[in-house]
Design a protein around this motif. Sequence first.
Motif, PDB file in Angstrom:
ATOM      1  N   TYR A  19      -7.566  -3.816   0.113  1.00 17.96           N
ATOM      2  CA  TYR A  19      -8.711  -3.414  -0.454  1.00 17.96           C
ATOM      3  C   TYR A  19      -9.295  -4.693  -1.176  1.00 17.96           C
ATOM      4  O   TYR A  19     -10.176  -5.146  -1.093  1.00 17.96           O
ATOM      5  N   HIS A  23     -12.555  -6.286   0.485  1.00 20.20           N
ATOM      6  CA  HIS A  23     -13.944  -5.609  -0.147  1.00 20.20           C
ATOM      7  C   HIS A  23     -14.913  -4.820   0.684  1.00 20.20           C
ATOM      8  O   HIS A  23     -14.127  -3.797   1.063  1.00 20.20           O
ATOM      9  N   TYR A  27     -14.836  -0.695   3.557  1.00 17.51           N
ATOM     10  CA  TYR A  27     -15.887   0.250   3.845  1.00 17.51           C
ATOM     11  C   TYR A  27     -16.106   0.716   5.425  1.00 17.51           C
ATOM     12  O   TYR A  27     -16.032   1.598   5.731  1.00 17.51           O
ATOM     13  N   SER A  33     -17.352   5.042   1.167  1.00 16.01           N
ATOM     14  CA  SER A  33     -17.337   4.101  -0.042  1.00 16.01           C
ATOM     15  C   SER A  33     -16.659   4.731  -1.301  1.00 16.01           C
ATOM     16  O   SER A  33     -16.688   4.119  -2.231  1.00 16.01           O
ATOM     17  N   ASP A  34     -15.958   5.791  -1.103  1.00 15.70           N
ATOM     18  CA  ASP A  34     -15.214   6.417  -2.273  1.00 15.70           C
ATOM     19  C   ASP A  34     -13.831   5.757  -2.254  1.00 15.70           C
ATOM     20  O   ASP A  34     -13.137   5.529  -1.313  1.00 15.70           O
ATOM     21  N   GLN A  35     -13.567   4.845  -3.303  1.00 12.39           N
ATOM     22  CA  GLN A  35     -12.523   4.090  -3.502  1.00 12.39           C
ATOM     23  C   GLN A  35     -10.909   4.711  -3.285  1.00 12.39           C
ATOM     24  O   GLN A  35     -10.274   4.242  -2.340  1.00 12.39           O
ATOM     25  N   GLN A  36     -10.916   5.945  -3.483  1.00 10.46           N
ATOM     26  CA  GLN A  36      -9.703   6.747  -3.288  1.00 10.46           C
ATOM     27  C   GLN A  36      -9.420   7.010  -1.780  1.00 10.46           C
ATOM     28  O   GLN A  36      -8.478   6.919  -1.223  1.00 10.46           O
ATOM     29  N   VAL A  38     -10.955   5.207   0.478  1.00  8.38           N
ATOM     30  CA  VAL A  38     -10.649   3.983   1.117  1.00  8.38           C
ATOM     31  C   VAL A  38      -9.197   3.563   1.090  1.00  8.38           C
ATOM     32  O   VAL A  38      -8.687   3.322   2.180  1.00  8.38           O
TER      33      VAL A  38
END
Length: 184
Positions: A19, A23, A27, A33-36, A38
């Motif tokens: 990640y 970057h 996505y 686009s939710d980091q968790q 991802v």
Amino acid sequence: MNIRKARPDDSTQIAPLVYAAIHEIAYSLTGTSDQQQVLERLSMWIGQPGNRLSYENVWVAETEATIAGILIAYHGERATRLDEPIKTWLKAQGQPDDLDVETSGDVLYIDSVAVDASFGGRGIGTKLIQQAIDHARETGIPQVTLNVDQTNPAAGRLYERLGFKKEKEIDISGGRFDYMTLTL
């Protein structure tokens, strides 16, 4: 420090480094686009064979039983095939499956390199890149290629010091990248 091929059970340690390296591309590859989410989806792909993010394509730099850095690399001729499982999954999720072509041909493509910030400045990234270059030489692949984000000039300078030369500019997931080549 030991450099070794990744294993499926390394996926949760590798995902945050991937990640950090890719970057916005993360996505596109994960359809969220939710980091968790991802991180969970990157981990899923890393743990499975036969895709661009698979543990099969990852080298890890390990120190004190901690993964300090990662490098993802694969043969350019396999790039399209390695994207197919991800594209199929994205389509099934109702997400766009139009992944950008990052490489092709008889090259070893370095997809991603990342070093955990707490291990920075120790030459780990350079050692991982050298591992990929050595692998290309050992397997008879004539060039090593990579894309460097134009917003990261320090990385571009590192690759130039290692002998890479800018060949062209390409767009990936809305960003502008320099496609760089090292001829062996």
